[in-house]
Design an enzyme around this catalytic site. Structure first.
Site, PDB file in Angstrom:
ATOM      1  CB  CYS A  28      32.615 -21.912   0.781  1.00  0.00           C
ATOM      2  SG  CYS A  28      31.722 -20.316   0.844  1.00  0.00           S
ATOM      3  CB  CYS A  71      33.648 -19.566   3.471  1.00  0.00           C
ATOM      4  SG  CYS A  71      31.799 -20.226   3.532  1.00  0.00           S
TER       5      CYS A  71
END
Length: 145
Positions: A69, A72
């Site tokens: 991600c 993230c």
């Protein structure tokens, strides 16, 4: 003197009793003698996650994330900076939702990154989306962390 708080050691998972007024005095674990607070988020598996939720008497802030991600990865250094500011009054954990799929399912994590704040083992607030350190700290404190 106030009642002692229970704190789970980030190194050996032992539960320690620390007087609330000693939180800022860099307490160490009675079992492994390592610092109870490192100023960094702690990556946990399901067993450690459950122990931290059940046994910490301070709020627990969890970053649900995954290695693939992009947002993230962008938020990770900001979450680490937030840990340095929020500890020792909040324990910060990281849960990789790919490695710990059961936790992601149990807490209905639909997008990542997602921050979830727990008090007394119960989720009390949730925020999806990447944030900078100041935003993480402000959001957590606004939720009573």
């Amino acid at each position: 003197m106030s009642d002692p708080l229970h704190l789970v050691c980030p190194h050996c998972q032992a539960v320690n009793r620390v007087p609330a007024e000693r939180l800022v005095a860099a307490p160490v674990c009675g079992q492994c003698h390592q610092p109870l607070f490192t100023g960094h988020p702690l990556a946990v598996d399901e067993a450690a996650f459950q122990k931290h939720l059940a046994r910490n008497d301070i709020p627990v802030l969890v970053d649900f994330w995954a290695t693939w991600c992009g947002p993230c990865q962008m938020m990770a250094p900001h979450y680490a900076q937030a840990a340095a500011q929020l500890e020792p009054h909040v324990r910060l954990l990281k849960v990789d939702t790919d490695a710990e799929q059961a936790l992601g399912a149990r807490y209905a994590i639909r997008s990542i990154p997602t921050l979830a704040l727990f008090k007394g083992g119960r989720e009390v607030a949730r925020q999806a989306g990447a944030m900078q350190a100041a935003g993480i700290v402000q959001w957590a404190r606004a939720q009573g962390a």
